[in-house]
Design a protein around this motif. Structure first.
Motif, mmCIF file in Angstrom:
data_model
loop_
_atom_site.group_PDB
_atom_site.id
_atom_site.type_symbol
_atom_site.label_atom_id
_atom_site.label_comp_id
_atom_site.label_asym_id
_atom_site.label_seq_id
_atom_site.Cartn_x
_atom_site.Cartn_y
_atom_site.Cartn_z
ATOM 1 N N ALA A 177 0.875 -1.076 -0.030
ATOM 2 C CA ALA A 177 0.162 -0.028 0.121
ATOM 3 C C ALA A 177 0.969 1.251 0.101
ATOM 4 C CB ALA A 177 -0.814 -0.062 0.990
ATOM 5 N N LEU A 178 1.670 1.420 -1.256
ATOM 6 C CA LEU A 178 2.590 2.517 -1.046
ATOM 7 C C LEU A 178 1.908 4.066 -1.237
ATOM 8 C CD1 LEU A 178 5.494 3.319 -1.524
ATOM 9 C CD2 LEU A 178 5.136 3.176 -3.943
ATOM 10 N N GLN A 179 0.696 3.840 -1.669
ATOM 11 C CA GLN A 179 -0.387 5.272 -1.679
ATOM 12 C C GLN A 179 -0.695 5.453 -0.297
ATOM 13 O OE1 GLN A 179 -0.763 7.369 -4.147
ATOM 14 N NE2 GLN A 179 0.926 6.048 -5.318
ATOM 15 N N VAL A 180 -0.876 4.254 0.474
ATOM 16 C CA VAL A 180 -1.272 5.180 1.890
ATOM 17 C C VAL A 180 -0.186 5.448 2.766
ATOM 18 C CG1 VAL A 180 -1.917 3.734 4.374
ATOM 19 C CG2 VAL A 180 -2.859 3.059 2.046
ATOM 20 N N ILE A 181 1.025 4.876 2.498
ATOM 21 C CA ILE A 181 2.311 5.553 2.920
ATOM 22 C C ILE A 181 2.522 7.011 2.547
ATOM 23 C CG2 ILE A 181 5.025 5.434 2.628
ATOM 24 C CD1 ILE A 181 3.592 3.425 4.662
ATOM 25 N N ALA A 182 2.097 7.292 1.310
ATOM 26 C CA ALA A 182 2.456 8.478 0.699
ATOM 27 C C ALA A 182 1.381 9.703 1.334
ATOM 28 C CB ALA A 182 2.081 8.448 -0.967
ATOM 29 N N PHE A 183 0.079 9.018 1.445
ATOM 30 C CA PHE A 183 -1.104 9.998 2.156
ATOM 31 C C PHE A 183 -0.532 10.195 3.605
ATOM 32 C CE2 PHE A 183 -5.040 9.970 4.598
ATOM 33 C CZ PHE A 183 -5.543 11.110 3.939
ATOM 34 N N LEU A 184 -0.036 9.163 4.199
ATOM 35 C CA LEU A 184 0.321 9.521 5.814
ATOM 36 C C LEU A 184 1.361 10.508 5.675
ATOM 37 C CD1 LEU A 184 0.304 5.678 7.182
ATOM 38 C CD2 LEU A 184 -1.261 7.637 7.522
ATOM 39 N N ASN A 185 2.471 10.420 5.067
ATOM 40 C CA ASN A 185 3.469 11.263 5.200
ATOM 41 C C ASN A 185 3.156 12.665 4.403
ATOM 42 O OD1 ASN A 185 6.324 9.790 5.446
ATOM 43 N ND2 ASN A 185 5.585 8.419 4.065
ATOM 44 N N ILE A 186 2.214 13.034 3.664
ATOM 45 C CA ILE A 186 1.696 14.178 3.470
ATOM 46 C C ILE A 186 0.836 14.846 4.634
ATOM 47 C CG2 ILE A 186 -0.179 15.391 2.164
ATOM 48 C CD1 ILE A 186 0.328 13.389 -0.067
ATOM 49 N N ILE A 187 0.263 13.799 5.576
ATOM 50 C CA ILE A 187 -0.471 14.267 6.807
ATOM 51 C C ILE A 187 0.872 14.649 7.803
ATOM 52 C CG2 ILE A 187 -1.685 13.522 8.918
ATOM 53 C CD1 ILE A 187 -3.197 11.860 7.190
ATOM 54 N N SER A 188 1.806 14.033 7.931
ATOM 55 C CA SER A 188 3.265 14.231 8.620
ATOM 56 C C SER A 188 3.730 15.549 8.209
ATOM 57 C CB SER A 188 4.151 13.046 8.379
ATOM 58 O OG SER A 188 5.297 13.260 9.049
ATOM 59 N N ILE A 189 3.903 15.904 7.167
ATOM 60 C CA ILE A 189 4.660 16.946 6.777
ATOM 61 C C ILE A 189 3.695 18.122 7.066
ATOM 62 C CG2 ILE A 189 3.943 17.384 4.123
ATOM 63 C CD1 ILE A 189 6.585 18.263 3.549
ATOM 64 N N TRP A 190 2.328 18.205 6.918
ATOM 65 C CA TRP A 190 1.575 19.452 7.184
ATOM 66 C C TRP A 190 1.523 19.773 8.739
ATOM 67 C CZ3 TRP A 190 1.361 22.761 4.096
ATOM 68 C CH2 TRP A 190 1.052 22.737 2.609
ATOM 69 N N TRP A 191 1.414 18.222 9.512
ATOM 70 C CA TRP A 191 1.479 18.381 10.923
ATOM 71 C C TRP A 191 2.780 19.097 11.607
ATOM 72 C CZ3 TRP A 191 -1.669 17.892 14.796
ATOM 73 C CH2 TRP A 191 -0.928 17.568 16.402
ATOM 74 N N GLN A 192 3.979 18.587 10.980
ATOM 75 C CA GLN A 192 5.278 19.009 11.521
ATOM 76 C C GLN A 192 5.424 20.679 11.201
ATOM 77 O OE1 GLN A 192 8.587 15.923 11.195
ATOM 78 N NE2 GLN A 192 6.896 15.281 10.009
#
Length: 202
Positions: A177-192
């Motif tokens: 599920a590479l797209q799930v990883i990408a989505f989680l990382n997008i959330i991560s970058i905005w959160w940080q």
């Protein structure tokens, strides 16, 4: 044939010039790739090493060390970006090492590069799982009444199970599920980078 040529991006054209046919699909956009890189980079500020460094070195060496190292790391990044644009191949680190070292030292340089990359990835995944397990342990403790209020503090065995569980979840997501990883990382970058996050941890 002309229609296929029009659909090729610059990376695929360069691969064809090098004698390679693109086999893997490019599923990650530029922003998703940057989000993954940003999340990987942020691991080192959240690992237990950060707390130990803050305790024994203090804030000034950490801040100035971060600034100085970041400045010089830019040059490494710029050089790697230039090489990457010239050799856009899968496993490009080993490919670059082999080509830059020449025919005599190329195989050895590629071998060293592959092992250093493997050690780095294993270490980074271990650090991420450890930091995430610590964060989960603290969340559970705070949600159940804090340390002074009788909250649950995970034992070593439970902590190890959390560590193993997170590692397995990440392995499955990265494999299927590479797209799930990408989505989680997008959330991560905005959160940080969000101001509210900075306010919470200030």
């Amino acid at each position: 044939m002309n229609h296929q040529a029009l659909e090729m991006d610059s990376g695929e054209k360069r691969l064809n010039e090098l004698g390679y046919k693109q086999e893997l699909r490019r599923e990650m956009s530029l922003f998703k790739t940057m989000a993954i890189t940003f999340s990987c980079m942020s691991v080192f500020t959240g690992t237990p090493l950060y707390g130990q460094s803050l305790r024994y070195a203090g804030p000034a060496p950490l801040i100035w060390g971060w600034i100085v190292v970041t400045f010089f790391t830019w040059f490494v990044g710029i050089a790697m970006a230039e090489i990457c644009s010239s050799f856009p191949t899968t496993g490009s680190l080993y490919f670059w090492a082999a080509h830059l070292a020449g025919p005599m030292w190329g195989p050895f340089a590629s071998w060293c590069c592959a092992w250093l990359e493997t050690i780095g990835l294993v270490s980074a995944i271990g650090a991420q799982a450890y930091s995430a397990s610590q964060a989960l342990q603290m969340v559970i403790l705070l949600a159940t009444g804090t340390n002074k209020g009788g909250g649950y503090f995970a034992s070593r065995g439970v902590f190890l199970c959390m560590y193993i569980g997170l590692t397995i979840i990440w392995a499955v997501l990265n494999t299927f599920a590479l797209q799930v990883i990408a989505f989680l990382n997008i959330i991560s970058i905005w959160w940080q980078v969000s101001p509210s996050n900075s306010f919470v941890f200030a």
